[in-house]
Design a protein around this motif. Sequence first.
Motif, PDB file in Angstrom:
ATOM      1  N   TYR A  51       0.697  -1.228   0.127  1.00 43.19           N
ATOM      2  CA  TYR A  51      -0.112   0.063  -0.015  1.00 43.19           C
ATOM      3  C   TYR A  51       1.180   1.245   0.068  1.00 43.19           C
ATOM      4  O   TYR A  51       2.195   1.098   0.207  1.00 43.19           O
ATOM      5  N   LYS A  86      -7.303   0.536  -4.031  1.00 45.35           N
ATOM      6  CA  LYS A  86      -7.765  -0.419  -2.956  1.00 45.35           C
ATOM      7  C   LYS A  86      -7.374   0.510  -1.341  1.00 45.35           C
ATOM      8  O   LYS A  86      -6.563   1.326  -1.383  1.00 45.35           O
ATOM      9  N   CYS A  88      -8.043  -0.250   2.884  1.00 46.25           N
ATOM     10  CA  CYS A  88      -8.188  -1.077   4.341  1.00 46.25           C
ATOM     11  C   CYS A  88      -8.390  -0.146   5.298  1.00 46.25           C
ATOM     12  O   CYS A  88      -7.688   0.582   5.493  1.00 46.25           O
TER      13      CYS A  88
END
Length: 95
Positions: A51, A86, A88
Motif C-alpha cells: 500500500y 484499494k 483497508c
Amino acid sequence: MLHHILVKWNPTVEKQAAVQAVRALYAEATAISGVHRVEIRENVTPRENRYDLMIVLDMEDDALPIWDKSSLHQKWKAEFGSRIEKKCIFDCESV
C-alpha cells in the motif's frame, strides 16, 4: 482507539501530489470532536504488493460516528475515492 486507513493509489495517480493533498486535508482533523492526533505515513518499500499511504487517527471510540459524518470525511471520500485502487480500514485500541 486508533483508526487506520491504508491506501493503494490507482496506477495513474502522481503519489507525491496526492500525499500533499491528503496532508493538507487532514491538517484540520483534530478540530473534529474526539479526534486527538493524526499521523500520515508513506510507504518506503516500492513493491507492487504494498500500500502507498497510511493515515492513523487517534480518536475516542465514540468519535467514529462523528468522524463519519464530518465534512472532512465527506470531502476525503469525494476527492480521493476515484484515485484509490484499494483501501483497508483497521481499528484497534490505542496503547
